[in-house]
Design a protein around this motif. Structure first.
Motif, short mmCIF file in Angstrom:
data_model
loop_
_atom_site.label_atom_id
_atom_site.label_comp_id
_atom_site.label_asym_id
_atom_site.label_seq_id
_atom_site.Cartn_x
_atom_site.Cartn_y
_atom_site.Cartn_z
N SER A 146 14.02 -50.14 -1.56
CA SER A 146 13.30 -49.51 -1.94
C SER A 146 12.89 -48.13 -2.16
N HIS A 147 13.38 -47.35 -1.58
CA HIS A 147 13.18 -45.78 -1.19
C HIS A 147 13.67 -45.78 -3.39
N ARG A 148 13.05 -44.39 -3.42
CA ARG A 148 13.68 -43.53 -5.34
C ARG A 148 14.87 -43.32 -5.92
N ARG A 149 15.11 -43.24 -4.41
CA ARG A 149 16.92 -42.83 -4.26
C ARG A 149 17.84 -43.84 -5.20
N PHE A 150 17.47 -45.41 -4.52
CA PHE A 150 17.71 -46.19 -5.15
C PHE A 150 18.01 -46.89 -6.42
N MET A 151 17.40 -46.31 -7.19
CA MET A 151 16.63 -46.68 -8.35
C MET A 151 17.38 -47.00 -9.13
N SER A 152 19.45 -46.40 -9.09
CA SER A 152 20.25 -47.36 -10.27
C SER A 152 20.63 -47.39 -9.30
N GLY A 153 21.02 -48.23 -7.95
CA GLY A 153 21.72 -48.95 -6.80
C GLY A 153 22.54 -48.21 -5.88
N ALA A 154 22.82 -48.66 -4.90
CA ALA A 154 22.99 -48.01 -3.69
C ALA A 154 24.69 -47.82 -3.49
N ALA A 155 25.32 -49.05 -3.41
CA ALA A 155 27.39 -48.67 -3.14
C ALA A 155 27.68 -49.02 -5.01
N SER A 156 27.12 -49.16 -6.14
CA SER A 156 27.52 -49.31 -7.30
C SER A 156 26.72 -47.79 -7.63
N ASN A 157 26.09 -47.06 -7.36
CA ASN A 157 25.71 -46.07 -7.97
C ASN A 157 26.20 -45.42 -8.18
N PRO A 158 26.55 -44.44 -9.66
CA PRO A 158 26.96 -43.66 -10.52
C PRO A 158 27.24 -42.01 -9.34
N ILE A 162 24.69 -40.82 -3.21
CA ILE A 162 24.06 -41.88 -3.05
C ILE A 162 24.92 -43.06 -2.64
N PHE A 163 26.20 -42.67 -3.06
CA PHE A 163 26.89 -43.87 -1.94
C PHE A 163 26.53 -43.85 -0.62
N LYS A 164 27.32 -42.36 -0.74
CA LYS A 164 27.06 -42.20 0.85
C LYS A 164 25.85 -42.02 2.06
N MET A 165 24.77 -42.04 1.03
CA MET A 165 23.52 -42.18 1.85
C MET A 165 23.35 -44.29 2.31
N ALA A 166 23.95 -44.44 0.99
CA ALA A 166 23.75 -45.94 1.64
C ALA A 166 24.35 -46.55 2.71
N ALA A 167 26.03 -45.93 2.64
CA ALA A 167 26.92 -46.45 3.44
C ALA A 167 26.75 -45.49 4.63
N LEU A 168 25.76 -44.94 5.16
CA LEU A 168 25.25 -44.03 5.95
C LEU A 168 24.24 -44.68 6.53
N GLN A 169 23.59 -45.63 6.23
CA GLN A 169 21.97 -46.23 6.47
C GLN A 169 22.93 -47.85 6.67
N VAL A 170 23.93 -47.95 6.19
CA VAL A 170 24.27 -49.21 6.75
C VAL A 170 25.07 -49.11 8.12
N ARG A 171 26.16 -48.13 8.20
CA ARG A 171 26.63 -48.17 9.45
C ARG A 171 25.59 -48.04 10.74
N ASP A 172 24.46 -47.29 10.57
CA ASP A 172 22.94 -47.43 11.26
C ASP A 172 22.85 -48.70 12.14
N ALA A 173 22.23 -49.39 11.09
CA ALA A 173 21.34 -50.75 10.77
C ALA A 173 23.00 -51.67 11.42
N MET A 174 24.03 -51.71 11.43
CA MET A 174 25.14 -52.04 11.60
C MET A 174 25.31 -52.11 13.72
N ASP A 175 24.80 -50.72 13.74
CA ASP A 175 25.45 -50.36 15.04
C ASP A 175 24.33 -50.24 15.57
N ALA A 176 22.99 -50.54 15.10
CA ALA A 176 21.51 -51.32 15.44
C ALA A 176 22.11 -53.17 16.07
N THR A 177 22.42 -53.38 15.30
CA THR A 177 22.19 -54.85 15.43
C THR A 177 23.21 -55.19 16.31
#
Length: 335
Positions: A146-158, A162-177
């Motif tokens: 949803s965030h504009r930073r991911f317009m061109s993908g997250a893990a596949s972003n060039p 952005i790749f690091k931001m996606a990894a940070l967000q997934v880490r936090d979501a996994m910790d929460a889960t």
């Protein structure tokens, strides 16, 4: 707690002859079917996003829903109000589970650090509500689209930032889960694809996705998360082409990157039909490949095609889908 649904009594099984519109006519959670309670076969979870986050907009117009958690307070006050209404709804419906994206439950902050803090605070609120209601978390996930930073993908972003931001967000979501006792963790690659091949390096992007998913699995074991890691296949929308096109494509990807024993699929009815398959085909394929994890039970309108997120109401189609779930041995930790 709010009293947004105060006028609605808890929804109960009353049988096919009940005149009550707000009653289960066929779903008796304690009825034994093939040796298991219906609730244990189906493991229903209510999703947070379209029920409590969607504003009623579409590509041709703005928000049409007016709900108290959409306006009238700070973003965190509204997030807590939304949680109050959501858990009131979950409890009255009698569903055993719920599920969410990180940005469904907590607002995006002005900085990544503020977003993290917002999410952590709301996770504590969710934990209190689970304890008070007895509800459980089927799965959590991170919104990497949803965030504009991911317009061109997250893990596949060039862009490696952005790749690091996606990894940070997934880490936090996994910790929460993990903290909330979630039974699965889902990865939905909403923008992991391309609009044109003229500016896309397919091999590089696939390798990035493979490394990212390996990092997710490594982190799962590092923190002791016992649930399943799930990928939700989808062929397109919003991207013209997405790498997790269908179940068979996902399986080939998992084999290439050595993950076929670690990751399963969360199959959505409308994503199946968008890829040119039937829902039951995708379930049967996942069962045959040993990667059936969970079901996202929403269909599209056949005259529109896009994700309209309607609950399946075609009895023969739904029956054959559930038949293939049973043939595959059930949903395990999924729902």
């Amino acid at each position: 707690m709010t009293s947004y649904f105060h006028h609605i009594a808890p929804i109960r099984f009353e049988g096919a002859d009940s005149p009550n519109d707000l009653a289960f006519k066929h779903y008796d959670k304690d009825r034994i079917v093939l040796g298991k309670r219906m609730e244990d076969h189906l493991r229903f979870a209510v999703c947070y996003w379209h029920n409590f986050v969607w504003t009623g907009l579409d590509p041709f117009g703005g928000a049409t829903f007016e709900r108290p958690w959409f306006q009238g307070g700070s973003p965190m006050e509204l997030a807590k109000l939304k949680a109050d209404a959501a858990f009131e709804f979950f409890a009255k419906l009698g569903a055993p589970y719920y599920c969410f994206h990180d940005r469904d439950v907590a607002p995006e902050g002005a900085t990544p650090r503020e977003s993290q803090e917002n999410f952590k605070r709301i996770v504590d609120v969710l934990g209190e509500k689970q304890q008070a209601t007895g509800l459980k978390l089927l799965w959590g996930t991170a919104n990497l689209f949803s965030h504009r930073r991911f317009m061109s993908g997250a893990a596949s972003n060039p862009d490696p930032e952005i790749f690091k931001m996606a990894a940070l967000q997934v880490r936090d979501a996994m910790d929460a889960t993990l903290k909330l006792g979630g039974e699965n963790y889902v990865l939905w690659g909403g923008r992991e694809g391309y609009e044109t091949l003229l500016n896309t390096r397919l091999g590089q992007e696939l390798d990035q996705l493979g490394r990212f998913l390996n990092m997710v699995v490594e982190y799962k074991h590092k923190i002791g998360f016992k649930g399943a890691i799930l990928i939700e296949p989808k062929p397109r929308e919003p991207s013209k082409h997405q790498y997790d096109f269908d179940t068979a494509t996902v399986y080939g990807f998992l084999v290439r990157y050595g993950l076929e024993k670690e990751v399963k699929v969360n199959i959505e009815a409308n994503h199946a039909t968008l890829s040119g398959h039937s829902f039951e085909h995708e379930i049967a394929t996942a069962g045959a490949l040993g990667i059936l994890g969970s079901l996202d039970m929403n269909r599209g309108d056949p005259q529109l095609g896009w994700d309209t997120d309607q609950f399946p109401n075609n009895v023969p189609e739904t029956a054959i889908a559930l038949y293939h779930v049973i043939q595959a041995g059930g949903l395990g930790s999924g729902g």
